[in-house]
Structure formats: C-alpha cells, structure tokens
Design a protein around this motif. Sequence first.
Motif, PDB file in Angstrom:
ATOM      1  N   GLY A  45      29.272  44.330  22.261  1.00 56.37           N
ATOM      2  CA  GLY A  45      28.104  44.756  21.498  1.00 56.37           C
ATOM      3  C   GLY A  45      27.362  43.605  20.848  1.00 56.37           C
ATOM      4  N   GLU A  46      27.750  42.369  21.146  1.00 58.34           N
ATOM      5  CA  GLU A  46      27.236  41.219  20.399  1.00 58.34           C
ATOM      6  C   GLU A  46      25.713  41.092  20.472  1.00 58.34           C
ATOM      7  N   ILE A  47      25.156  41.119  21.683  1.00 57.50           N
ATOM      8  CA  ILE A  47      23.697  40.950  21.823  1.00 57.50           C
ATOM      9  C   ILE A  47      22.964  42.108  21.157  1.00 57.50           C
ATOM     10  N   THR A  48      23.490  43.312  21.325  1.00 56.98           N
ATOM     11  CA  THR A  48      22.836  44.487  20.756  1.00 56.98           C
ATOM     12  C   THR A  48      22.882  44.461  19.240  1.00 56.98           C
ATOM     13  N   LEU A  49      23.987  44.001  18.650  1.00 52.56           N
ATOM     14  CA  LEU A  49      24.052  43.865  17.191  1.00 52.56           C
ATOM     15  C   LEU A  49      23.015  42.858  16.692  1.00 52.56           C
ATOM     16  N   LEU A  50      22.791  41.784  17.443  1.00 51.22           N
ATOM     17  CA  LEU A  50      21.765  40.817  17.068  1.00 51.22           C
ATOM     18  C   LEU A  50      20.369  41.442  17.129  1.00 51.22           C
ATOM     19  N   TYR A  51      20.120  42.229  18.184  1.00 52.53           N
ATOM     20  CA  TYR A  51      18.833  42.926  18.269  1.00 52.53           C
ATOM     21  C   TYR A  51      18.683  43.927  17.120  1.00 52.53           C
ATOM     22  N   GLY A  52      19.791  44.585  16.753  1.00 50.20           N
ATOM     23  CA  GLY A  52      19.737  45.520  15.644  1.00 50.20           C
ATOM     24  C   GLY A  52      19.322  44.840  14.355  1.00 50.20           C
ATOM     25  N   ASP A  53      19.878  43.661  14.104  1.00 50.83           N
ATOM     26  CA  ASP A  53      19.513  42.891  12.916  1.00 50.83           C
ATOM     27  C   ASP A  53      18.013  42.597  12.921  1.00 50.83           C
ATOM     28  N   LYS A  54      17.496  42.186  14.084  1.00 52.34           N
ATOM     29  CA  LYS A  54      16.059  41.898  14.178  1.00 52.34           C
ATOM     30  C   LYS A  54      15.222  43.163  13.961  1.00 52.34           C
ATOM     31  N   PHE A  55      15.674  44.278  14.530  1.00 54.18           N
ATOM     32  CA  PHE A  55      14.901  45.511  14.398  1.00 54.18           C
ATOM     33  C   PHE A  55      14.776  45.924  12.932  1.00 54.18           C
ATOM     34  N   PHE A  56      15.891  45.927  12.213  1.00 49.48           N
ATOM     35  CA  PHE A  56      15.840  46.434  10.844  1.00 49.48           C
ATOM     36  C   PHE A  56      15.165  45.469   9.885  1.00 49.48           C
ATOM     37  N   GLN A  57      14.883  44.225  10.342  1.00 50.54           N
ATOM     38  CA  GLN A  57      14.090  43.309   9.534  1.00 50.54           C
ATOM     39  C   GLN A  57      12.595  43.474   9.774  1.00 50.54           C
ATOM     40  N   LEU A  58      12.189  44.340  10.702  1.00 53.12           N
ATOM     41  CA  LEU A  58      10.763  44.581  10.925  1.00 53.12           C
ATOM     42  C   LEU A  58      10.116  45.108   9.642  1.00 53.12           C
ATOM     43  N   PRO A  59       8.836  44.828   9.442  1.00 53.04           N
ATOM     44  CA  PRO A  59       8.147  45.377   8.267  1.00 53.04           C
ATOM     45  C   PRO A  59       8.239  46.902   8.227  1.00 53.04           C
TER      46      PRO A  59
END
Length: 345
Positions: A45-59
């Motif tokens: 799940g490593e790449i997806t967890l990184l994408y999740g972090d980016k998603f929830f930092q969206l404005p």
Amino acid sequence: MSLPAIDFSAFRNGTEQERRELATRITGEFKKHGATRLISHGITGEITLLYGDKFFQLPGAEKVAIANIRDANPQRGYSYVGSEATSKVNKKDQKGEFQICEDDDVDQELVDAKEHFDYTRDGDEYSTPWPSEASIPGFHDWMEGAFLQDCMRLARDVLTAIEIGLDVPVGTFTSCMESHVDELRIQHYPPLAVEELKAGKIKRCHPHTDFGFITLLFQDATGGLEVEDRANGGWLPVIPIGDPTEVGVYIGDTLVHKTNGHLRAAVHHVVAPVSLKNREDGIMPERFTIALFAKADRHADVGPMSQFITSKTPQRFPNLTALELHNKRVGQLYDARPKAHMASA
C-alpha cells in the motif's frame, strides 16, 4: 494476542494440497475472529498511502467540489470529517453480540473523526468525481487503473480460499462479482487530542461491521485499529508488523447473509494507539488507511444459501439484493434509509 499474519503466497503458487491447507487455516481464523492478516500476496500500500497524503492536503474547496452526496446510494467522492456515523450501523443485542442496527435506538451524538475519498472503476453506473489531474498528477491513473485492479484480484483469491475452506463449490461467491462493483477508500484520521477521545463522544471510528463480502485493509504504522475479541471479551489490537504487504481481511455483512451467520462479520473500531492508551493528555498522530470493499453484483441475491439453512439453523436473514443491503447500510450511516427497506427490516 492479535490476529496472525499468514503467508498467502502458497495459495497462488503452491500445490493443490498446499492451497487447500492454507484455505482451511484462513477460514478457521475467520470463524474465530471474523478477520485475519495476510502477507506475501504481491501488493503493497506504500504508493497509495503517499497519494492519500497528497489528496488530503488538497485545499478544502477542491475536496468539497468532489463531495460525496450523503444519501443511501453507494458512496463516491470526498467525505468530510464527521460525515459518517458508524455508531448507527451496529449495536449490541441482549447476548452482548453486535448486530445490524434495525432501529434508531442508538446515541445520535457519537462522532467519527475521519475523512475519506471513495471510488470505483471507471464506467460504473454510480460515477466517481475525481480531483483534476493538475491538482494531483497521476492520482486517477494509479488509483483506478492499477491499485484498484490488483486489490480486486486479491479479494477474489481470498474468497476462493473461503469457498474451499467452507467446502462449497468454487465460484459460489466469486460468480456473484462479475460486474466488478468493488469500492476503494482512502482514509485520513487527523491528529486528535486524547482528552477529546476520553470525553466519550468521539472515536476515530466506532465499533461496526463492513457491508460487502470482505474488506481488505492496508494501514500505516500509527496503530489504533482493534478487532472484537470474541473468545475473551474486549478488543484485540491489530498492531502493524512492519511487512509492506501486510493487509487485514475482514468478513462483511454480505458474506454473513450468504452463509446464514455461519461466518460472522468482524466488529472493529479505531481508538488510541497502544502507546497512548493510558495517557490522560497528548495528541494522537494522524493516521492513513486504504480499504477495498469487495462487493457482490448489485442485483445478486445475497440471501442465505440453502446449504446453510437447517432445522437447527433456520433462515436468519431476508432475501435481499446486494444493492438493497448496501443501500440499507449506507442509509443508516447518513439517516437516509429507504423507507421500503426500513419497513421490511
């Protein structure tokens, strides 16, 4: 004591005897806990967890623009912190066992401290609103085109193992999944003060069961997930073991219905990590997880199968379609249950 971590590689690469032995072991764990953990299955799940972090930092405005509509239909898009109320979907019966909640006799003020993004495959009749490619490059392609597909394959392999372990024909469950309506969710639990948790109205997630056949759950290293300890009472912490392929597998309501309760769903919740359990103050760090909800075809009958109905175990659940069961359960989350389902429950 916690859930074992079982090497799944033999199910895909082993002999028929090794596959059968592994299927029996996995199904045995599901009978005990409603859950287990798997490793060495080919997904991390490593790449997806990184994408999740980016998603929830969206404005906030960008997330609100793709918001989930809070009704009884399948969830799609972004849900804000507190949107779900998992406390409303299960409650204890007179025997102390968690059951699907069929009325409104639950505390209406309990809050879930999490936000999430839900999606399914492109082309589904319930379409997913995605963030723009400019906002988070590669997100859509990876999440829908790669990770979702890998998780769906793993879920079907696990269900095949359960079929073997239950000694029912292979395809009994997986043949009901041909339209690929599985849903994937990335979840973010923001930092939370321990004092808020101890006040009793807020949990990261209240005790509940999931709605599909099974759930695959990848989590980061933060901790806090617990599964009901059926044998001794209380809860079993599911502490990450550090293997990048570790995934929790949880029995959901659909499989309970199909087996007439022969398999019971995994009751689970998210509380303070073990390291903060006895603290009176402090801040719980943020937490990220990924959940694949493996679903039956929407018009498939998910009522109990005849081989699980006997004079000693009469039919416990109604003959519903998977969509009817799903709408009923999602409606409970949002106080949007279809009236026809409420009347027939």
